[in-house]
Design an enzyme around this catalytic site. Structure first.
Site, PDB file in Angstrom:
ATOM      1  N   TYR A  59      56.264  56.539 -53.951  1.00  0.00           N
ATOM      2  CA  TYR A  59      55.961  55.688 -55.105  1.00  0.00           C
ATOM      3  C   TYR A  59      56.795  54.405 -55.046  1.00  0.00           C
ATOM      4  O   TYR A  59      56.276  53.296 -55.168  1.00  0.00           O
ATOM      5  CB  TYR A  59      56.262  56.474 -56.391  1.00  0.00           C
ATOM      6  CG  TYR A  59      55.909  55.736 -57.660  1.00  0.00           C
ATOM      7  CD1 TYR A  59      54.687  55.942 -58.287  1.00  0.00           C
ATOM      8  CD2 TYR A  59      56.789  54.817 -58.231  1.00  0.00           C
ATOM      9  CE1 TYR A  59      54.358  55.259 -59.443  1.00  0.00           C
ATOM     10  CE2 TYR A  59      56.468  54.133 -59.381  1.00  0.00           C
ATOM     11  CZ  TYR A  59      55.253  54.362 -59.996  1.00  0.00           C
ATOM     12  OH  TYR A  59      54.934  53.679 -61.141  1.00  0.00           O
ATOM     13  N   SER A 103      54.716  64.851 -67.789  1.00  0.00           N
ATOM     14  CA  SER A 103      55.657  65.669 -68.547  1.00  0.00           C
ATOM     15  C   SER A 103      57.005  64.966 -68.668  1.00  0.00           C
ATOM     16  O   SER A 103      57.677  65.078 -69.690  1.00  0.00           O
ATOM     17  CB  SER A 103      55.797  67.050 -67.924  1.00  0.00           C
ATOM     18  OG  SER A 103      56.068  66.926 -66.555  1.00  0.00           O
ATOM     19  N   SER A 104      57.401  64.214 -67.642  1.00  0.00           N
ATOM     20  CA  SER A 104      58.718  63.560 -67.761  1.00  0.00           C
ATOM     21  C   SER A 104      58.695  62.468 -68.822  1.00  0.00           C
ATOM     22  O   SER A 104      59.636  62.339 -69.609  1.00  0.00           O
ATOM     23  CB  SER A 104      59.215  63.045 -66.417  1.00  0.00           C
ATOM     24  OG  SER A 104      58.294  62.178 -65.846  1.00  0.00           O
ATOM     25  N   ASP A 115      53.132  55.509 -68.768  1.00  0.00           N
ATOM     26  CA  ASP A 115      53.212  56.894 -69.248  1.00  0.00           C
ATOM     27  C   ASP A 115      53.969  56.992 -70.566  1.00  0.00           C
ATOM     28  O   ASP A 115      53.528  57.651 -71.508  1.00  0.00           O
ATOM     29  CB  ASP A 115      53.906  57.774 -68.203  1.00  0.00           C
ATOM     30  CG  ASP A 115      53.227  57.707 -66.847  1.00  0.00           C
ATOM     31  OD1 ASP A 115      52.116  57.163 -66.773  1.00  0.00           O
ATOM     32  OD2 ASP A 115      53.821  58.194 -65.878  1.00  0.00           O
ATOM     33  N   THR A 138      48.823  49.816 -61.441  1.00  0.00           N
ATOM     34  CA  THR A 138      48.754  48.415 -61.884  1.00  0.00           C
ATOM     35  C   THR A 138      49.903  48.097 -62.828  1.00  0.00           C
ATOM     36  O   THR A 138      50.188  46.938 -63.076  1.00  0.00           O
ATOM     37  CB  THR A 138      47.433  48.146 -62.628  1.00  0.00           C
ATOM     38  OG1 THR A 138      47.228  49.193 -63.574  1.00  0.00           O
ATOM     39  CG2 THR A 138      46.253  48.082 -61.680  1.00  0.00           C
ATOM     40  N   GLY A 195      53.986  69.926 -63.095  1.00  0.00           N
ATOM     41  CA  GLY A 195      53.855  69.077 -61.900  1.00  0.00           C
ATOM     42  C   GLY A 195      52.464  68.535 -61.670  1.00  0.00           C
ATOM     43  O   GLY A 195      52.084  68.242 -60.538  1.00  0.00           O
ATOM     44  N   GLU A 201      45.181  52.253 -62.135  1.00  0.00           N
ATOM     45  CA  GLU A 201      46.223  53.064 -61.490  1.00  0.00           C
ATOM     46  C   GLU A 201      47.086  52.198 -60.591  1.00  0.00           C
ATOM     47  O   GLU A 201      46.559  51.386 -59.820  1.00  0.00           O
ATOM     48  CB  GLU A 201      45.550  54.169 -60.674  1.00  0.00           C
ATOM     49  CG  GLU A 201      46.280  55.470 -60.682  1.00  0.00           C
ATOM     50  CD  GLU A 201      46.307  56.108 -62.067  1.00  0.00           C
ATOM     51  OE1 GLU A 201      47.340  55.969 -62.762  1.00  0.00           O
ATOM     52  OE2 GLU A 201      45.304  56.738 -62.444  1.00  0.00           O
ATOM     53  N   GLY A 207      51.109  65.757 -62.816  1.00  0.00           N
ATOM     54  CA  GLY A 207      50.920  64.312 -62.918  1.00  0.00           C
ATOM     55  C   GLY A 207      50.347  63.910 -64.271  1.00  0.00           C
ATOM     56  O   GLY A 207      49.681  62.892 -64.398  1.00  0.00           O
TER      57      GLY A 207
HETATM   58  C1  GLA Z   1      53.143  57.218 -62.478  1.00  0.00           C
HETATM   59  C2  GLA Z   1      54.072  56.188 -63.122  1.00  0.00           C
HETATM   60  C3  GLA Z   1      53.291  55.159 -63.927  1.00  0.00           C
HETATM   61  C4  GLA Z   1      52.147  54.571 -63.098  1.00  0.00           C
HETATM   62  C5  GLA Z   1      51.336  55.665 -62.422  1.00  0.00           C
HETATM   63  C6  GLA Z   1      50.298  55.115 -61.468  1.00  0.00           C
HETATM   64  O1  GLA Z   1      52.521  57.984 -63.456  1.00  0.00           O
HETATM   65  O2  GLA Z   1      54.996  56.819 -63.966  1.00  0.00           O
HETATM   66  O3  GLA Z   1      54.148  54.160 -64.391  1.00  0.00           O
HETATM   67  O4  GLA Z   1      52.624  53.639 -62.165  1.00  0.00           O
HETATM   68  O5  GLA Z   1      52.156  56.558 -61.696  1.00  0.00           O
HETATM   69  O6  GLA Z   1      49.331  54.391 -62.152  1.00  0.00           O
END
Ligand code: GLA
Length: 402
Positions: free
Chosen positions: A230, A134-135, A180, A40, A129, A38, A131
């Site tokens: 973020y 979805s985007s 993602d 990374t 929402g 995560e 996590g």
């Molecule tokens: C979000 C970001 C990813 C990643 C994660 C954390 O999902 O879109 O690129 O950085 O957070 O691991």
């Protein structure tokens, strides 16, 4: 699990919204859950996500003019949102359509001119929402629809992931990594993707633990400022890396031997150089990035040996580091993790995704799943007044036409 529409239903709805004419083609891109690795991906490290079986559907067809007409079955009250290929700009009242427009813009940035506009109906069953990306699924499904409808066969699935990321970074303003979009585009049934985000070299690792399942728990909370926090994390990591590179250079390291990312550092490297990071917060962020990368490499090795216990211990360590050093957890999610860990048969549990709410991912012995859902569900309700949702994960295929 969220409701499902058939291809025929989506096509029928499309024709109702946009009018009779050419039959639309229908595409799907999944959400993802990250098992470990995560924060990374923008640090040149490894990630280990898998695609889910829920995601976003798109029915689409081309138009004769340059208009873009978008409709989402999830926010039907917005109706058809119209824009144009000639004005691909993010505007203040853009909603979900920024992601779609961003993808078409990012295709243009590759020097590809789209000859005409399109009509696009979207419908998704990824919990809102949560996590679970979805985007990214939206970006990838629009990219795939565009590739197929415009005949852009030069674009690979990896290109579609990169185009989605570019849309998110430069059009929508979140400096996310590649995880993602890559998982959504490249996922494979019953496997997770062990991806080196520095090189984009990847391998599929089957996740077929005989007696355990991956379970997602949705906290149903999403704290604000996700995007800015973020982007802050990313900057803090860059600052830590810059301090290390400066100090190494002064100590005589040749410029081409300097680490290009935190992912290039071993734990030992980090321990040797951490004192040169001037800011305490940046040092803690960098520690997470370095150690999490190594944990991810070890976790995949453990999985290959069917060592669920070792995998689970690394998941637990990942959460603790995300909570204490990276500071992307929140009380609600910490509560879910603590409750999960109190249940016999829970092998590991951690926050997953960007953080500040969203979901946990846990590895749970099959026969402990009912007790897990009961203890975590009731305990969470009692502690927070909120209801948690549970999804036992089926690892699905990456984006495809249906
Ligand atoms: C979000 C970001 C990813 C990643 C994660 C954390 O999902 O879109 O690129 O950085 O957070 O691991």
């Amino acid at each position: 699990m969220a409701e499902q529409y058939s291809k025929e239903q989506l096509m029928e709805q499309f024709l109702q919204i946009f009018g009779e004419g050419e039959t639309p083609r229908v595409f799907f891109a999944p959400g993802r859950v990250n098992l470990i690795g995560e924060h990374t991906d923008y640090n040149g490290g490894h990630v280990f996500p898998c695609a889910l079986t829920f995601g976003i559907y798109a029915a689409a067809r081309l138009r004769k003019d340059n208009k873009l007409r978008f409709y989402s079955g999830n926010v039907a009250r917005l109706g058809v949102l119209e824009s144009s290929l000639d004005a691909l700009e993010k505007t203040d009242n853009d909603s979900w359509t920024s992601y779609a427009k961003g993808v078409l813009w990012a295709i243009g940035e590759r020097g590809i001119t789209l000859p005409c506009g399109m009509e696009l109906l979207i419908w998704g069953n990824i919990p809102n929402g949560a996590g679970l990306s979805s985007s990214a699924a939206l970006e990838v499904v629009v990219g795939l629809a565009a590739r197929e409808l415009y005949g852009l066969s030069q674009l690979t699935m990896q290109d579609l992931a990169l185009i989605g990321q570019k849309a998110e970074n430069d059009f929508c303003g979140l400096s996310c990594g590649i995880m993602d979009q890559f998982a959504s585009a490249m996922g494979k049934q019953d496997a997770a993707i062990f991806l080196d985000t520095n090189t984009l070299i990847y391998e599929y690792a089957p996740v077929k633990l005989p007696n355990a399942k991956v379970v997602i728990t949705n906290s149903n909370v999403k704290h604000s400022l996700v995007g800015s926090a973020y982007n802050d994390r990313r900057r803090e990591c860059e600052e830590a890396l810059a301090d290390i590179r400066d100090a190494m250079e002064k100590a005589g390291t040749a410029p081409d031997a300097l680490p290009k990312s935190l992912g290039a550092l071993s734990e030992e490297d980090f321990e040797n150089w951490k004192h040169v990071i001037r800011n305490d917060i940046c040092r803690a962020r960098a520690k997470h990035a370095v150690y999490e990368n190594q944990r991810t490499i070890r976790a995949v090795a453990a999985l290959k040996k069917d060592d669920a216990a070792a995998f689970g211990a690394l998941m637990n360590a990942s959460h603790d580091s995300l909570r204490d050093d990276y500071e992307v957890s929140c009380p609600e999610v910490d509560t879910l993790v603590e409750l999960a860990r109190s249940v016999p048969g829970v092998i590991g549990s951690r926050i997953t995704g960007g953080g500040f709410g969203g979901c946990t991912v846990s590895l749970v012995a099959c026969d402990a799943i009912p007790a897990f859902e009961k203890t975590v569900g009731e305990g969470y309700q009692k502690a927070t007044g909120l209801t948690a949702d549970f999804y036992v994960v089926d690892m699905g295929q990456g984006a495809h036409e249906i």
